[in-house]
Design an enzyme around this catalytic site. Sequence first.
Site, PDB file in Angstrom:
ATOM      1  N   ASP A  17       0.812  -1.221   0.000  1.00 52.52           N
ATOM      2  CA  ASP A  17       0.000   0.000   0.000  1.00 52.52           C
ATOM      3  C   ASP A  17       0.844   1.269   0.000  1.00 52.52           C
ATOM      4  OD1 ASP A  17      -2.408  -1.474   0.038  1.00 52.52           O
ATOM      5  OD2 ASP A  17      -2.221  -1.740   2.205  1.00 52.52           O
ATOM      6  N   ARG A  98       3.164   4.812  17.348  1.00 53.67           N
ATOM      7  CA  ARG A  98       2.777   5.927  16.446  1.00 53.67           C
ATOM      8  C   ARG A  98       3.454   7.244  16.804  1.00 53.67           C
ATOM      9  NH1 ARG A  98       2.253   2.091  13.258  1.00 53.67           N
ATOM     10  NH2 ARG A  98       0.289   0.955  13.283  1.00 53.67           N
ATOM     11  N   ASP A 127      -5.226   4.401  14.405  1.00 51.76           N
ATOM     12  CA  ASP A 127      -3.895   4.864  14.029  1.00 51.76           C
ATOM     13  C   ASP A 127      -3.911   6.179  13.243  1.00 51.76           C
ATOM     14  OD1 ASP A 127      -2.470   2.902  15.365  1.00 51.76           O
ATOM     15  OD2 ASP A 127      -2.636   1.476  13.721  1.00 51.76           O
ATOM     16  N   SER A 178      -4.278  -8.079   9.004  1.00 54.88           N
ATOM     17  CA  SER A 178      -3.607  -6.791   9.095  1.00 54.88           C
ATOM     18  C   SER A 178      -2.763  -6.830  10.366  1.00 54.88           C
ATOM     19  CB  SER A 178      -4.642  -5.674   9.172  1.00 54.88           C
ATOM     20  OG  SER A 178      -4.016  -4.506   9.648  1.00 54.88           O
TER      21      SER A 178
HETATM   22  N1  ARG Z   1      -6.299  -1.989  17.754  1.00 56.18           N
HETATM   23  C1  ARG Z   1      -4.950  -1.718  18.111  1.00 56.18           C
HETATM   24  C2  ARG Z   1      -4.783  -0.258  18.401  1.00 56.18           C
HETATM   25  O1  ARG Z   1      -5.608   0.513  18.048  1.00 56.18           O
HETATM   26  C3  ARG Z   1      -3.959  -2.212  17.093  1.00 56.18           C
HETATM   27  C4  ARG Z   1      -3.983  -1.581  15.748  1.00 56.18           C
HETATM   28  C5  ARG Z   1      -2.916  -2.210  14.946  1.00 56.18           C
HETATM   29  N2  ARG Z   1      -2.965  -1.963  13.545  1.00 56.18           N
HETATM   30  C6  ARG Z   1      -2.992  -2.953  12.635  1.00 56.18           C
HETATM   31  N3  ARG Z   1      -2.939  -2.614  11.394  1.00 56.18           N
HETATM   32  N4  ARG Z   1      -3.101  -4.202  12.977  1.00 56.18           N
HETATM   33  O2  ARG Z   1      -3.832   0.138  19.015  1.00 56.18           O
END
Ligand code: ARG
Length: 413
Positions: A17, A98, A127, A178
Amino acid sequence: MSEQKDRVVLAYSGGLDTSVAIGWIAEQTGAEVVTVSVDVGQGGEDLEVIRQRAIDCGAVEAYIADARDEFANEYCMPALAANGLYMDAYPLVSAISRPTIVKHLVTAARRFGASTVAHGCTGKGNDQVRFEVGITSLGPDLKCLSPVRDLALTREFAIEYANKHDLPIETTKNNPFSIDQNVWGRAIETGFLEDIWNAPTKDVYQYTDDPTYPPLPDEVIISFDKGIPVAIDGQKVTPLEAIQILNRRAGAQGIGRIDIVEDRMVGIKSREIYEAPGAMTLIEAHRELENVTLDREQARFKRTVADQWTNIVYEGQWFSPLKKSLDAFIESTQEYVSGDIRMTLHGGRATVTGRRSDTSLYDFNLATYDAGDTFDQASARGFIEITGLPSKLAAARDVSFGNGEDLGESVLS
Ligand code: ARG
């Protein structure tokens, strides 16, 4: 002199992506694209390989940063000090990576003269919020762009685009999940996991072995100094090494697997699998050392503060004023959180079996039921009298107004 083109800094993982996003952003906005790739201990491909791929996909510059120690010291350690578990379960794996990445994105935007920062998140998750709130906190003048959300960069489009432009990136590998991972843990979502009755299959996990068939128990001693792990079995370690070593040892015992339905910021409930063997082991050990070294009221209040800290970090407020103030409180609680915790790692559990601290508040002579007891039991009488007085007064009033507790026949007869 020709006018300098506008520039966009893109958070670049090296995957399909974001590889397609390089050319797509350039086409759609007319800007030059600078990629930023940050190592937060996710393992996998070499940063140099990723750098070269970015250039091959059309980036004018490719910035890479080894932020593993930075991430461990400045992001994982505060999360450990807070015993940060969102919904009492999730150790904030993605939530703390992040802001680390954001710092480097903003640094790169300044260095390469970009007006905009882009990321590969969808419009449904947490995110995007963490990236964009972080970016505008550190660079209020910067604009944010999400090609997936704002420029219709779907997966099907990405595959087609990559093939058409012959981009040096695999388009056939069909990963059903993912995944986001770093040294603090691994998050797995989507695919068949979206049916919340479906149990996770073996292939979901990478940091942990099956806890049902563990190897022999593994005893470990973790030494802390002011809340920071500084040695394992007497060997000095950095925070990064402590996490890495425990990822291996606790991972082999299947410790730190989490399967929850989680409340996302955007209101969606989503099924998440995590594995965080090192983080969960460290949190367990750190919590117990706090039991030994924190004053009771300080510990109670700290739980409230840490809960708030965890929620706002989950919600992308890493750089907010409140987070800074809560940090100051949490840090002040760690002054005496020093000493050793002994644990047995086995079959999916890290069990504390011993604690030892020069700054302990545990007093053997006060606690013991053996000879040598220094606790004056006579003083308990007056204490009970006074602590029960408000309820005693209220109960007497209830009785006089006919509202006394009905304790049943046996008591009355
Ligand atoms: N749900 C978790 C969070 O908001 C993990 C997100 C992780 N992203 C992914 N693409 N798996 O912190």
